[in-house]
Motif scaffolding. Sequence first.
Motif, PDB file in Angstrom:
ATOM      1  N   PHE A  25       0.842  -1.200   0.000  1.00  0.00           N
ATOM      2  CA  PHE A  25       0.000   0.000   0.000  1.00  0.00           C
ATOM      3  C   PHE A  25       0.876   1.247   0.000  1.00  0.00           C
ATOM      4  O   PHE A  25       1.829   1.360   0.775  1.00  0.00           O
ATOM      5  N   LYS A  26       0.573   2.183  -0.905  1.00  0.00           N
ATOM      6  CA  LYS A  26       1.309   3.449  -1.032  1.00  0.00           C
ATOM      7  C   LYS A  26       2.763   3.266  -1.473  1.00  0.00           C
ATOM      8  O   LYS A  26       3.580   4.175  -1.293  1.00  0.00           O
ATOM      9  N   VAL A  27       3.094   2.113  -2.036  1.00  0.00           N
ATOM     10  CA  VAL A  27       4.422   1.928  -2.625  1.00  0.00           C
ATOM     11  C   VAL A  27       4.300   2.273  -4.108  1.00  0.00           C
ATOM     12  O   VAL A  27       3.443   1.750  -4.811  1.00  0.00           O
ATOM     13  N   LYS A  38      11.306  -7.633  -4.899  1.00  0.00           N
ATOM     14  CA  LYS A  38      12.513  -8.462  -5.084  1.00  0.00           C
ATOM     15  C   LYS A  38      13.267  -8.652  -3.767  1.00  0.00           C
ATOM     16  O   LYS A  38      13.743  -9.751  -3.468  1.00  0.00           O
ATOM     17  N   ALA A  39      13.354  -7.582  -2.964  1.00  0.00           N
ATOM     18  CA  ALA A  39      14.046  -7.689  -1.670  1.00  0.00           C
ATOM     19  C   ALA A  39      13.325  -8.660  -0.751  1.00  0.00           C
ATOM     20  O   ALA A  39      13.948  -9.489  -0.083  1.00  0.00           O
ATOM     21  N   THR A 236       9.441  -0.151   2.275  1.00  0.00           N
ATOM     22  CA  THR A 236      10.177  -0.073   1.012  1.00  0.00           C
ATOM     23  C   THR A 236      11.679  -0.194   1.252  1.00  0.00           C
ATOM     24  O   THR A 236      12.456  -0.228   0.307  1.00  0.00           O
ATOM     25  N   LYS A 237      12.072  -0.256   2.522  1.00  0.00           N
ATOM     26  CA  LYS A 237      13.495  -0.336   2.870  1.00  0.00           C
ATOM     27  C   LYS A 237      13.889  -1.795   3.114  1.00  0.00           C
ATOM     28  O   LYS A 237      13.261  -2.488   3.933  1.00  0.00           O
ATOM     29  N   GLU A 238      14.923  -2.240   2.424  1.00  0.00           N
ATOM     30  CA  GLU A 238      15.309  -3.650   2.525  1.00  0.00           C
ATOM     31  C   GLU A 238      15.605  -4.064   3.964  1.00  0.00           C
ATOM     32  O   GLU A 238      15.182  -5.129   4.417  1.00  0.00           O
TER      33      GLU A 238
END
Length: 277
Positions: A25-27, A38-39, A236-238
């Motif tokens: 959501f919101k990405v 992918k991460a 969103t941060k790996e």
Amino acid sequence: MVKTLQDTTTLHNGVEMPWLGLGVFKVEDGDEVIQSVKAAIKHGYISIDTAAVYKNEEGVGQGIKESGISRDKLFVTSKLWNGDQGYESTLAAFETSLKKLGLDYLDLYLIHWPVPSQGKFKETWKAMEKLYKEGKVRAIGVSNFKEHHLDELLDDAEITPMVNQVEFHPHFQQKELRAYCKRHGIQLEAWSPLKQGQLLDDPTLKEIGDKYGKSPAQVIIRWDLQSGFITIPKSTKEHRIVANAEVYDFELSAEDMEKIEQMDTGVRAFRDPDEKK
């Protein structure tokens, strides 16, 4: 007890659904969502949750493709948006989502909101049942449905929803809905489990986390799992995607579970599903 990122719960139709997944959501579509997906897959996630209204299904599909993982190893969820409710429009919207994702089938398809003012969710559900019977989706469910919406749906439904994805976090615990869904064999799933980050500085959660060497986010995710909720934290941060899954090497005590249950205010952070939209 849930022990690994690949552990699943069995839905009432026998389909295995992972307890923990990545929410998007919101990405933003494009590189941000591609890299997030992918991460997550690289670090062992096998469940990805998107929706038509997120406008990132194409990026999610591209991320899955670039990950190189076999399709049958993943559990992919999408959701029907409000403006597409209705029998024929649901069938068309499903095909659009499938095409954007670049997939042959979905693992789970949800009605995103009941939107009772439209009065369409029962005919929408008939279309969902058709998609399920045709094998285009392995499981069907709803999102943001309250008890009275479910009562109305079940009056005419041939198939009971397998999942109800709802707002659920320490400040809003939906105990009556939990009991209702348990009676009907509907698996609950938490969206916005971290209350969009609003709980990450909570002193109670910090205190509990310090006992286990864990962050408030990890405490909440562990609490979700021990409460029997599937959960889909978004990041969103790996490094955060990795940290959100580091919840299998500890178990909250009954005392700490109770402390979190005492945090319930019964107040939503987001809109009530009975509101018009």
